[in-house]
Design a protein around this motif. Structure first.
Motif, PDB file in Angstrom:
ATOM      1  N   LYS A   2     -38.022  65.837  30.062  1.00  0.00           N
ATOM      2  CA  LYS A   2     -38.662  65.697  31.329  1.00  0.00           C
ATOM      3  C   LYS A   2     -39.960  64.718  31.021  1.00  0.00           C
ATOM      4  O   LYS A   2     -40.656  64.902  29.949  1.00  0.00           O
ATOM      5  N   ASN A   3     -40.300  63.891  31.900  1.00  0.00           N
ATOM      6  CA  ASN A   3     -41.593  63.029  31.769  1.00  0.00           C
ATOM      7  C   ASN A   3     -42.453  63.705  32.723  1.00  0.00           C
ATOM      8  O   ASN A   3     -42.316  63.833  34.257  1.00  0.00           O
ATOM      9  N   HIS A  26     -41.010  68.396  25.867  1.00  0.00           N
ATOM     10  CA  HIS A  26     -41.187  67.387  27.169  1.00  0.00           C
ATOM     11  C   HIS A  26     -42.187  66.080  26.601  1.00  0.00           C
ATOM     12  O   HIS A  26     -42.989  66.340  25.862  1.00  0.00           O
ATOM     13  N   LYS A  73     -39.982  56.248  35.419  1.00  0.00           N
ATOM     14  CA  LYS A  73     -39.578  57.468  35.762  1.00  0.00           C
ATOM     15  C   LYS A  73     -40.225  58.737  35.582  1.00  0.00           C
ATOM     16  O   LYS A  73     -41.007  58.897  34.319  1.00  0.00           O
ATOM     17  N   ASP A  75     -40.673  62.900  36.307  1.00  0.00           N
ATOM     18  CA  ASP A  75     -40.010  63.971  36.697  1.00  0.00           C
ATOM     19  C   ASP A  75     -40.852  64.989  37.368  1.00  0.00           C
ATOM     20  O   ASP A  75     -40.633  65.826  38.440  1.00  0.00           O
ATOM     21  N   MET A 119     -40.562  58.531  41.300  1.00  0.00           N
ATOM     22  CA  MET A 119     -39.900  59.769  41.460  1.00  0.00           C
ATOM     23  C   MET A 119     -38.828  59.760  42.321  1.00  0.00           C
ATOM     24  O   MET A 119     -38.464  58.759  43.259  1.00  0.00           O
ATOM     25  N   ASN A 120     -37.973  60.852  42.166  1.00  0.00           N
ATOM     26  CA  ASN A 120     -36.589  60.901  43.017  1.00  0.00           C
ATOM     27  C   ASN A 120     -36.335  62.118  43.596  1.00  0.00           C
ATOM     28  O   ASN A 120     -37.288  62.997  43.715  1.00  0.00           O
ATOM     29  N   ASP A 122     -35.026  64.743  42.582  1.00  0.00           N
ATOM     30  CA  ASP A 122     -35.059  65.961  41.748  1.00  0.00           C
ATOM     31  C   ASP A 122     -36.688  66.106  41.039  1.00  0.00           C
ATOM     32  O   ASP A 122     -36.922  66.873  40.109  1.00  0.00           O
ATOM     33  N   SER A 123     -37.173  65.267  41.521  1.00  0.00           N
ATOM     34  CA  SER A 123     -38.784  65.335  41.099  1.00  0.00           C
ATOM     35  C   SER A 123     -39.611  66.492  41.723  1.00  0.00           C
ATOM     36  O   SER A 123     -39.091  66.909  42.617  1.00  0.00           O
ATOM     37  N   HIS A 124     -40.559  66.732  40.938  1.00  0.00           N
ATOM     38  CA  HIS A 124     -41.445  67.801  41.715  1.00  0.00           C
ATOM     39  C   HIS A 124     -42.950  67.530  41.534  1.00  0.00           C
ATOM     40  O   HIS A 124     -43.446  67.183  40.332  1.00  0.00           O
ATOM     41  N   PRO A 169     -39.800  63.311  46.414  1.00  0.00           N
ATOM     42  CA  PRO A 169     -39.652  64.665  45.704  1.00  0.00           C
ATOM     43  C   PRO A 169     -40.063  65.933  46.336  1.00  0.00           C
ATOM     44  O   PRO A 169     -40.256  65.726  47.675  1.00  0.00           O
TER      45      PRO A 169
END
Length: 227
Positions: A2-3, A26, A73, A75, A119-120, A122-124, A169
């Motif tokens: 993950k980023n 990560h 990107k 995450d 972010m998308n 699935d990002s947090h 996110p």
């Protein structure tokens, strides 16, 4: 892999999180005004540079890094940076009150808003707050600026989760109790907390990786004691 971006990484929980998440394999971007503690660790997949959460140039530099090194990107964002003022309310100047909010609230607003485009679904985003910001919790004299800024951050978390619930996110906040950090010592000199910075960092690291699968718009009280 993950980023992951973490703010407030020069000491305490933030610094411990950098080591933990790097050890998990990560990519970590550690952001703090003092980047030397992270650089001295020479950790794999970790980048760090001086970052002032209240300065436009710092945000622009962060964006350029993401675009150039992480294929645009992100995450996980852990908004961990915090400023503390322990001072009686009647003696606190308005500009001092405002300085605390600039870091603890408006700084989070700025970082999050600038990074949303990376972010998308699935990002947090994990916002690190305090039990002092929980309505009805025990309050302490001298922490008016700090605790009220952390309360504002909790409400912001809920609002952003609602606004971005369709495409992400996810947004969650952790309201921490007593953890043995330099900041706790500044607020409550001599108090010994039952939880170490490393123990809390391990919890937050794991939550940042998996918490959004079960939670969104949640304020979780992570505390077994308060001073």
């Amino acid at each position: 892999m993950k980023n992951i971006i973490i703010t407030g990484t020069s000491r305490g929980i933030g610094l411990e999180m950098v080591s933990i998440l790097s050890g998990m394999g990560h990519n970590v971007l550690a952001l703090s005004r003092n980047s030397e503690p992270v650089k001295k660790l020479a950790l794999k997949n970790v980048n760090a540079f001086s970052f002032d959460i209240t300065e436009e140039d710092s945000h622009l530099r962060t964006e350029r890094f993401i675009e150039e090194h992480w294929d645009s990107k992100v995450d996980i964002l852990v908004n961990n940076a915090g400023a503390l003022l322990n001072k009686p309310f009647k003696e606190t100047r308005t500009d001092e009150f405002r300085q605390v909010f600039e870091v603890n609230f408006f700084g989070v607003v700025s970082v999050t808003r600038r990074l949303l485009k990376f972010m998308n679904k699935d990002s947090h985003v994990v916002n690190i707050s305090s039990m002092g910001g929980i309505q009805g919790s025990m309050k302490f004299a001298g922490l008016a600026a700090y605790s009220s800024s952390k309360g504002a951050l909790l409400t912001l978390t809920e609002l952003l989760a609602e606004e971005f619930k369709e495409n992400g996110p996810s947004f969650n906040a952790l309201a921490l109790g007593a953890v043995q950090t330099e900041m706790l010592e500044e607020a409550f000199p001599g108090y010994q907390a039952p939880v170490t910075a490393k123990e809390m960092a391990e919890y937050i690291a794991n939550f940042s990786l998996t918490g959004h699968k079960l939670y969104n718009a949640k304020i979780l009280q992570v505390s077994n004691s308060t001073p």
